[in-house]
Design a protein around this motif. Structure first.
Motif, PDB file in Angstrom:
ATOM      1  N   UNK A 112       0.813  -1.209   0.000  1.00 36.67           N
ATOM      2  CA  UNK A 112       0.000   0.000   0.000  1.00 36.67           C
ATOM      3  C   UNK A 112       0.850   1.264   0.000  1.00 36.67           C
ATOM      4  N   UNK A 113       1.934   1.265   0.783  1.00 39.98           N
ATOM      5  CA  UNK A 113       2.733   2.487   0.878  1.00 39.98           C
ATOM      6  C   UNK A 113       3.473   2.791  -0.421  1.00 39.98           C
ATOM      7  N   UNK A 114       3.871   1.761  -1.160  1.00 39.79           N
ATOM      8  CA  UNK A 114       4.508   1.973  -2.454  1.00 39.79           C
ATOM      9  C   UNK A 114       3.483   2.519  -3.449  1.00 39.79           C
ATOM     10  N   UNK A 115       2.281   1.948  -3.434  1.00 35.02           N
ATOM     11  CA  UNK A 115       1.231   2.421  -4.330  1.00 35.02           C
ATOM     12  C   UNK A 115       0.862   3.868  -4.019  1.00 35.02           C
ATOM     13  N   UNK A 116       0.899   4.247  -2.737  1.00 30.73           N
ATOM     14  CA  UNK A 116       0.600   5.632  -2.361  1.00 30.73           C
ATOM     15  C   UNK A 116       1.570   6.599  -3.034  1.00 30.73           C
ATOM     16  N   UNK A 117       2.863   6.331  -2.874  1.00 27.84           N
ATOM     17  CA  UNK A 117       3.866   7.255  -3.397  1.00 27.84           C
ATOM     18  C   UNK A 117       3.822   7.319  -4.924  1.00 27.84           C
ATOM     19  N   UNK A 118       3.703   6.162  -5.565  1.00 30.28           N
ATOM     20  CA  UNK A 118       3.658   6.148  -7.024  1.00 30.28           C
ATOM     21  C   UNK A 118       2.410   6.839  -7.546  1.00 30.28           C
ATOM     22  N   UNK A 131       0.209   3.916   9.132  1.00 31.46           N
ATOM     23  CA  UNK A 131       0.642   2.539   9.346  1.00 31.46           C
ATOM     24  C   UNK A 131       1.392   2.386  10.670  1.00 31.46           C
ATOM     25  N   UNK A 132       1.089   1.312  11.373  1.00 32.35           N
ATOM     26  CA  UNK A 132       1.766   1.049  12.639  1.00 32.35           C
ATOM     27  C   UNK A 132       3.240   0.710  12.432  1.00 32.35           C
ATOM     28  N   UNK A 133       3.545   0.022  11.322  1.00 34.74           N
ATOM     29  CA  UNK A 133       4.928  -0.379  11.049  1.00 34.74           C
ATOM     30  C   UNK A 133       5.595   0.609  10.100  1.00 34.74           C
ATOM     31  N   UNK A 134       5.403   1.899  10.374  1.00 34.42           N
ATOM     32  CA  UNK A 134       5.890   2.940   9.466  1.00 34.42           C
ATOM     33  C   UNK A 134       7.394   2.877   9.274  1.00 34.42           C
ATOM     34  N   UNK A 135       8.125   2.516  10.311  1.00 34.08           N
ATOM     35  CA  UNK A 135       9.589   2.497  10.206  1.00 34.08           C
ATOM     36  C   UNK A 135      10.055   1.473   9.179  1.00 34.08           C
ATOM     37  N   UNK A 136       9.424   0.307   9.183  1.00 33.90           N
ATOM     38  CA  UNK A 136       9.793  -0.728   8.218  1.00 33.90           C
ATOM     39  C   UNK A 136       9.402  -0.297   6.804  1.00 33.90           C
ATOM     40  N   UNK A 137       8.213   0.286   6.690  1.00 35.84           N
ATOM     41  CA  UNK A 137       7.751   0.722   5.372  1.00 35.84           C
ATOM     42  C   UNK A 137       8.601   1.871   4.836  1.00 35.84           C
ATOM     43  N   UNK A 138       9.109   2.694   5.737  1.00 31.85           N
ATOM     44  CA  UNK A 138       9.957   3.807   5.303  1.00 31.85           C
ATOM     45  C   UNK A 138      11.207   3.297   4.589  1.00 31.85           C
ATOM     46  N   UNK A 139      11.695   2.127   4.991  1.00 30.46           N
ATOM     47  CA  UNK A 139      12.856   1.547   4.315  1.00 30.46           C
ATOM     48  C   UNK A 139      12.527   1.236   2.855  1.00 30.46           C
ATOM     49  N   UNK A 140      11.301   0.793   2.595  1.00 27.51           N
ATOM     50  CA  UNK A 140      10.887   0.554   1.215  1.00 27.51           C
ATOM     51  C   UNK A 140      10.834   1.859   0.429  1.00 27.51           C
ATOM     52  N   UNK A 141      10.359   2.924   1.080  1.00 23.35           N
ATOM     53  CA  UNK A 141      10.304   4.227   0.414  1.00 23.35           C
ATOM     54  C   UNK A 141      11.709   4.680   0.019  1.00 23.35           C
ATOM     55  N   UNK A 142      12.663   4.495   0.920  1.00 24.74           N
ATOM     56  CA  UNK A 142      14.035   4.870   0.603  1.00 24.74           C
ATOM     57  C   UNK A 142      14.593   4.021  -0.535  1.00 24.74           C
ATOM     58  N   UNK A 143      14.218   2.738  -0.550  1.00 26.43           N
ATOM     59  CA  UNK A 143      14.647   1.873  -1.652  1.00 26.43           C
ATOM     60  C   UNK A 143      14.094   2.393  -2.972  1.00 26.43           C
TER      61      UNK A 143
END
Length: 696
Positions: free
Chosen positions: A415-421, A517-529
């Motif tokens: 979901x977080x990748x789809x949000x940014x794209x 998202x509760x696991x925002x820190x983990x998802x943030x790593x995907x955003x940086x990727x």
């Protein structure tokens, strides 16, 4: 391109066998006829194709006029790198010639590029965006609701099913009625409604200036079918090379034939025995019919020397595929030394009492092989369907054996990748309602109704930025609305240099990530990727296109190897295992009902593909192959009979006459209280099955 050749260098093609070399040297110096290279499993097809590219360039072919089509960007990159390595040994300079091979890529990525170049001539806007499969499903769902095909007295197919039907019709070039009858019979009563839905879906895509995956091939094929445009497209390339041709669908075959009706300069490589993707629209007919597909007959070269497996594994695999109803005949062979014990061992047919014991046996065997020096990563367990590994996964966890199962949440499905794209897509194409709808609702205080009003305003305005600036957001959204307006304004400004776009979106989105998202820190790593990936592309357009067409496999927090283990077992469906190889392979549930699947025996073509699936599984093994046959299955909620045990029979693809190629053995776990030797009834079943199949 420099043409100075260092004749003191050793022959760069000396490591090729005679058949590979014949393919590489095919019609060099003359007008090249169409060529089909039937490349058996493990026969070095990638090397052959890469050497062919190098040989063409060495002989004077313009790299700018070579079209190399593959099914993944990784495969295209590997091909280019290998060809570059060959040229580097031939030419005095570096591999700049191959580095300048601009038309190497997947069918979909090359199609997207051509459509952008020809957009104005075929009724498209060059700024079109591309929906991934999930976005296409969502748009299909929106259209489905808009035209009133939800909430009826009878259940209408869900959006995913509707898209699957639409995609099958487009790629197979069959009629909707034929597709419904053959593949989706439970949806046949909705044929007229589906026609209306698909028409509205196409209209919605056109209005929003978006294309889906299927459009990239459909528009390309339509261009190629036009005599003038097809000739113009074909004239762009002197050579067209296609990898994995057995995996092409009818649209892809039509593209090649439309661009090169005489087959001049066309070379395809593939193996009909490994055609296993009909559920994606691929058809084995393309490679079977290729020799007669053009105005001049194609030359056929067969690669049957195997560099992967032992001869005993090849003997068993050859026997299985030899029973195919139609195929390009070949018999795989190897000259690997047979003086080691492992090289002379036959593949095993292992009879197991039930699925639970199958899981225990596989775990025992995997650990034994690990102790003998075969790492877990050099071993794989393959299965027909993902659900078949459930009991094994539980046993692996119980024994603390690390494993990776191919599959999981894909990168673009997060979901977080789809949000940014979505933010990037909406800024580039404000007509795309799906992206805009998602973006608007990222802002606190904006729900579906307000998002719809915003998109209506944007759609009616001559200038999207002005419409967004003039839009009156709800009072509860004011604090977050202005930063979004500023972001949108900046993203639309002509002076912005890539990849600043994605960095700005990241900075705007991260506070929302913390809130959503509760696991925002983990998802943030995907955003940086994602931001790091963006730096490898020349523009936002190419980034969005290539990422959509060939995304990373999985998100960092949902898949990948166990974090604290350097060694792990591979679990994979057979479909996902194609193209891979391991020292030791275990294939689960090699019984009728699983291989072939009881869901894939509706036609002779279905059964033949199931035979090829078993063949693909067997040819993944380099040194050891174990086919496991559990004798009993527990079936839940069978009609009129309730939960019950059923007895299984060895797959029909291994006849009695083929048993000479296998070592038959049975296993009973003496440490398990309920373990036992086969009961009399089971013995009767086995005897009866052997007697019934004695004639085969």
């Amino acid at each position: 391109m420099p043409d100075t050749v260092d004749h003191t260098l050793a022959d760069p093609y000396a490591n090729l066998n005679p058949e590979q070399r014949a393919a590489v040297e095919h019609d060099i110096g003359t007008t090249p006829r169409p060529l089909l290279v039937v490349a058996g499993a493990g026969s070095g097809k990638t090397s052959t194709l890469a050497h062919r590219v190098a040989r063409l360039i060495q002989s004077g072919a313009d790299p700018q006029r070579i079209l190399l089509l593959t099914f993944s960007r990784r495969a295209a990159n590997e091909m280019v790198q290998r060809a570059g390595g060959v040229l580097q040994r031939i030419l005095k300079t570096s591999t700049q010639a191959v580095a300048g091979l601009p038309w190497a890529g997947t069918f979909h990525s090359i199609g997207a590029r051509l459509l952008r170049e020809y957009a104005g001539r075929i009724g498209l806007e060059a700024s079109f965006t591309i929906h991934d499969r999930a976005d296409s499903e969502d748009l299909m769902g929106m259209v489905r609701q808009d035209i009133g095909l939800t909430g009826g007295q009878k259940r209408f197919p869900l959006k995913g099913t509707c898209l699957a039907i639409y995609s099958r019709v487009v790629n197979s070039r069959d009629t909707l009625g034929d597709v419904l009858q053959s593949t989706f019979p439970w949806c046949s009563e909705w044929e007229e409604q589906l026609k209306r839905l698909f028409g509205a879906y196409v209209d919605a895509k056109q209005e929003q200036n978006v294309l889906d995956y299927d459009d990239l091939l459909l528009f390309w094929a339509e261009m190629a079918s036009d005599p003038a445009l097809g000739q113009e497209l074909g004239a762009l390339f002197d050579h067209v090379l296609v990898d994995e041709y057995q995996d092409t669908n009818r649209l892809q075959a039509a593209i090649i034939q439309g661009m090169k009706p005489d087959g001049q300069g066309v070379m395809v490589v593939g193996d009909d025995a490994q055609s296993i993707y009909s559920f994606r629209g691929a058809t084995v007919r393309n490679i079977l019919d290729f020799p007669q597909a053009f105005s001049q007959p194609a030359r056929v070269i067969t690669l049957d020397r195997n560099y992967r497996s032992t001869q005993t594994i090849l003997d068993a695999s050859n026997a299985v595929i030899a029973a195919a109803l139609e195929r390009h005949a070949k018999t795989l062979w190897t000259d690997r030394p047979a003086d080691r014990k492992v090289s002379t061992a036959k593949p095993q047919l292992v009879l197991i009492p039930d699925e639970a014991e199958q899981a225990r046996w596989v775990c025992n065997r995997v650990l034994e092989q690990r102790e003998a020096g075969t790492k877990l990563t050099q071993q794989a367990v393959l299965f027909r369907a993902a659900s078949h590994s459930a009991a094994l996964e539980l046993e692996l966890v119980r024994r603390n054996i690390p494993f990776v199962k191919f599959g999981g949440l894909k990168f673009l499905e997060a979901a977080h990748i789809k949000d940014l794209l979505a933010v990037l897509r909406f800024a580039r194409n404000p007509s795309g309602r799906l992206a805009g709808f998602r973006v608007a609702q990222l802002i606190p205080g904006i729900g579906p109704a307000t998002a719809a009003r915003l998109l209506d305003a944007v759609g009616e305005a001559a200038e999207p930025t002005a419409a967004i600036e003039a839009f009156e957001a709800p009072a509860r959204a004011q604090g977050d609305w202005e930063p979004f307006v500023a972001l949108f304004r900046t993203l639309r400004s002509p002076g912005l240099r890539w990849p600043m776009d994605v960095e700005l979106v990241r900075d705007w989105y991260l506070p929302h990530l913390e809130r959503l998202y509760d696991d925002a820190q983990v998802r943030a790593a995907d955003i940086e990727q994602l931001v790091q990936l963006a730096g490898g592309y020349g523009s936002c357009e190419s980034f969005l296109t290539e990422l959509t067409l060939d995304p990373p496999d999985a998100t960092s927090d949902r898949a990948g190897p166990p974090l604290l283990d350097e060694d792990y077992l591979i679990l994979s469906t057979i479909h996902s295992a194609k193209g891979q190889e391991w020292k030791s392979v275990h294939v689960l549930n090699v019984v009728d009902g699983c291989i072939p699947s009881d869901m894939a025996t509706g036609s002779a073509d279905d059964i033949e593909e199931e035979r090829r699936l078993l063949y693909v599984a067997m040819t993944r093994a380099k040194e050891q192959l174990h086919l496991v046959l559990p004798n009993r299955f527990f079936i839940k909620q069978q009609a009129q009979m309730g939960d019950r045990h059923v007895y299984a029979q060895r797959t029909r693809f291994i006849s009695l006459a083929m048993l000479k190629h296998f070592e038959e053995c049975s296993w009973v776990n003496a440490e398990t209280p309920h373990s036992r030797k086969p009961m009399p009834q089971e013995v009767k079943m086995l005897v009866r099955e052997r007697a019934r199949n004695a004639w085969k």
